[in-house]
Enzyme design. Structure first.
Site, PDB file in Angstrom:
ATOM      1  N   PHE A 136      44.255  51.159  35.645  1.00 37.46           N
ATOM      2  CA  PHE A 136      44.955  50.086  36.332  1.00 37.46           C
ATOM      3  C   PHE A 136      46.439  50.293  36.038  1.00 37.46           C
ATOM      4  O   PHE A 136      46.794  50.849  35.001  1.00 37.46           O
ATOM      5  CB  PHE A 136      44.476  48.691  35.880  1.00 37.46           C
ATOM      6  N   THR A 137      47.288  49.851  36.943  1.00 33.83           N
ATOM      7  CA  THR A 137      48.724  50.185  36.887  1.00 33.83           C
ATOM      8  C   THR A 137      49.373  49.850  35.540  1.00 33.83           C
ATOM      9  O   THR A 137      49.946  50.722  34.881  1.00 33.83           O
ATOM     10  CB  THR A 137      49.470  49.461  38.016  1.00 33.83           C
TER      11      THR A 137
ATOM     12  N   LYS B 103      42.787  35.695  36.065  1.00 30.05           N
ATOM     13  CA  LYS B 103      41.747  35.974  37.065  1.00 30.05           C
ATOM     14  C   LYS B 103      40.537  35.083  36.788  1.00 30.05           C
ATOM     15  O   LYS B 103      40.497  33.939  37.224  1.00 30.05           O
ATOM     16  CB  LYS B 103      41.357  37.452  37.040  1.00 30.05           C
TER      17      LYS B 103
ATOM     18  N   ARG C 121      46.964  49.529  47.615  1.00 28.37           N
ATOM     19  CA  ARG C 121      46.358  50.057  46.394  1.00 28.37           C
ATOM     20  C   ARG C 121      46.011  51.511  46.666  1.00 28.37           C
ATOM     21  O   ARG C 121      44.885  51.866  46.954  1.00 28.37           O
ATOM     22  CB  ARG C 121      45.108  49.278  45.979  1.00 28.37           C
TER      23      ARG C 121
HETATM   24  N1  F0G Z   1      44.065  44.612  33.758  1.00 28.89           N
HETATM   25  C1  F0G Z   1      43.576  44.465  35.006  1.00 28.89           C
HETATM   26  C2  F0G Z   1      42.261  45.049  35.342  1.00 28.89           C
HETATM   27  C3  F0G Z   1      44.322  43.779  35.971  1.00 28.89           C
HETATM   28  O1  F0G Z   1      43.825  43.656  37.201  1.00 28.89           O
HETATM   29  C4  F0G Z   1      45.581  43.240  35.614  1.00 28.89           C
HETATM   30  C5  F0G Z   1      46.389  42.542  36.584  1.00 28.89           C
HETATM   31  C6  F0G Z   1      46.033  43.410  34.302  1.00 28.89           C
HETATM   32  C7  F0G Z   1      45.250  44.102  33.398  1.00 28.89           C
HETATM   33  C8  F0G Z   1      47.364  42.882  33.859  1.00 28.89           C
HETATM   34  O2  F0G Z   1      47.311  41.516  33.681  1.00 28.89           O
HETATM   35  O3  F0G Z   1      48.911  40.643  35.397  1.00 28.89           O
HETATM   36  O4  F0G Z   1      48.070  39.202  33.525  1.00 28.89           O
HETATM   37  O5  F0G Z   1      49.683  41.022  33.076  1.00 28.89           O
HETATM   38  N2  F0G Z   1      46.161  42.594  37.819  1.00 28.89           N
HETATM   39  C9  F0G Z   1      46.869  41.894  38.872  1.00 28.89           C
HETATM   40  C10 F0G Z   1      46.341  42.346  40.207  1.00 28.89           C
HETATM   41  C11 F0G Z   1      48.347  41.931  38.774  1.00 28.89           C
HETATM   42  O6  F0G Z   1      46.916  41.921  41.222  1.00 28.89           O
HETATM   43  O7  F0G Z   1      45.358  43.074  40.273  1.00 28.89           O
HETATM   44  P1  F0G Z   1      48.556  40.551  33.944  1.00 28.89           P
END
Ligand code: F0G
Length: 456
Positions: free
Chosen positions: A123-124, A257, A381
């Protein structure tokens, strides 16, 4: 076909405007064809992300009034700690302002320069927080996950042959830990099976490797286990969650989430060393170890939301609403990732816009086109999100070039799903007329957030 019935009623509403076509065309151009740069007031249905966009319940809102805003030892912290212990089964909790705060603390503690971190799929922010202390995240997901058409029910699973190859080729010293993301975001919201986690634990025990989960969407993963894995058909979601977590040494968690809140996060662990080190660092970067960047009221909302988001009836509605949108698109031949995932519907932009080159950013293009058509905001994505290779500086073009229609929890009705589907289907029918984009500005880190494009 009908959408699932909502297990709640609506007590408060928020007006949303519908920008006319002229405004939509101007707004997306002003935003550099990047939906992250749109103003929310120009958006009709916001499917950018499921992160921090949930509607809280009256139970959560009433808890907000019970925020104990003491600097140290707020009672909401102890409530959150109890929720994490009850729902996830971990002993220790370190609160953070959101998920990436927890990633920062956990990964900077565990990763040494030159080490790799095998993870089902990147994940990014996770990838970046492994790279900042000098590590590299490596793809360890089963091949099925890279194929949008493959209907395998657990496309988040770790491929043990790939993991073994990393162990053999790099040596154990070079592996910081094994990282598994629940309901894997970038492969389309795809679950990991209990059997996969159980076997992974055995392998990692043998090699004395730590397993850290990204448990951000673990409740949705638990729902899929109950739906698809033999033996779990009537197991309470919390029991499934506790078994899942029992196969790890700790987790990072973005509460934005599955915990149905607008802000918050934490890391949790059973490991004394991890706890001590991260509890010490949290005071440097986030705040005292009993609030970690959250207000007392925020912690109360997370404490209540963690339990609420693990209720079976709620999860059943949630997953089926996403599936409803996906089925509407699938029935009209729109190429989407299958099976339909947990938090959104992912459109396969390579198949939707086959006339575009990868350098014309098909997913970015499609995401901008959807906004222009209907003021529905989605997210790229694909290659823009993936970024450049750290060593060669070249763009990486992953097999998955997707547009994510991410569904906020308890926010939109089934008719909003229908409106969205109509827009995507309309574009699909005239897809050859859609022109690609050229990237004209690229920031150094997490470029997808701020990059700008022009129409070719
Ligand atoms: N890990 C996963 C799997 C995520 O999807 C995200 C965030 C994070 C870590 C980071 O968490 O945003 O609370 O700092 N995902 C969002 C998305 C931004 O749009 O999928 P965070």
């Amino acid at each position: 076909m009908k959408g699932p019935v909502e297990p709640f009623k609506i007590k408060m509403v928020e007006h949303v405007g519908m920008p006319d076509e002229k405004r939509r065309i101007a707004a997306i151009r002003e935003a550099g064809y990047n939906t992250f740069l749109l103003k929310s007031e120009d958006v009709f249905i916001d499917l950018l992300t499921d992160s921090g966009t949930s509607a809280m319940s009256d139970y959560q809102w009433s808890g907000m009034l019970l925020g104990d805003e003491a600097y140290a030892g707020a009672k909401n912290f102890y409530h959150l700690e109890k929720s994490v212990q009850d729902v996830l089964g971990y002993k220790y909790l370190v609160p953070t302002h959101q998920g990436r705060g927890a990633e920062h603390l956990m990964y900077s503690h565990l990763v040494k320069p030159g080490q790799i971190v095998p993870r089902n799929m990147y994940f990014t922010t996770s990838k970046l927080h492994v790279e900042l202390p000098g590590g590299k995240m490596v793809d360890t997901i089963i091949d099925e996950a890279h194929d949008p058409e493959n209907e395998y029910p657990f496309k988040g699973n770790v491929d043990f042959k790939k993991l073994q190859a990393y162990i053999d080729n790099f040596g154990l010293d070079k592996i910081a830990f094994v990282n598994v993301e629940m309901n894997c975001n970038m492969s389309g919201g795809q679950p990991v099976s209990m059997q996969n986690l159980r076997e992974l634990r055995k392998i990692c025990n043998e090699y004395q490797l730590k397993i850290i989960f990204d448990a951000t969407r673990s409740s949705e993963n638990a729902y899929f286990i109950r739906e698809r894995e033999k033996g779990y058909e009537s197991t309470p979601i919390i029991d499934i969650l506790r078994e899942m977590m029992s196969y790890s040494d700790g987790c990072i968690y973005s509460a934005k989430k599955d915990c149905l809140v607008n802000i918050g996060g934490f890391l949790a662990t059973n490991d004394n060393d991890i706890f001590e080190a991260t509890r010490n660092m949290v005071v440097v970067y986030e705040g005292l170890h009993t609030y970690g960047g959250m207000a007392g009221r925020d912690m109360e909302a997370v404490a209540r939301g963690l339990r609420e988001g693990a209720q079976y009836e709620y999860l059943k509605y949630r997953i089926n609403q996403v599936r409803y949108l996906g089925d509407l698109l699938k029935d009209e031949g729109v190429p989407i990732v299958k099976p339909i995932g947990g938090h959104g519907v992912f459109i396969n932009a390579l198949k939707f816009l086959p006339h575009l080159e990868r350098e014309q950013w098909p997913a970015q293009t499609l995401s901008a086109a959807i906004y222009e058509d209907s003021a529905v905001r989605s997210m790229e994505r694909g290659a823009v999100s993936k970024g450049r290779d750290k060593e060669t500086g070249e763009n990486i073009f992953p097999a998955l070039e997707l547009v994510r229609l991410t569904i906020p929890r308890r926010v939109y009705t089934n008719s909003h799903m229908e409106y969205t589907a109509e827009s995507v289907i309309r574009l699909f029918e005239k897809r050859e007329t859609i022109r690609g984009l050229k990237m004209v500005y690229e920031p150094e880190y997490l470029r997808f957030f701020q990059a700008r494009f022009e129409k070719l």
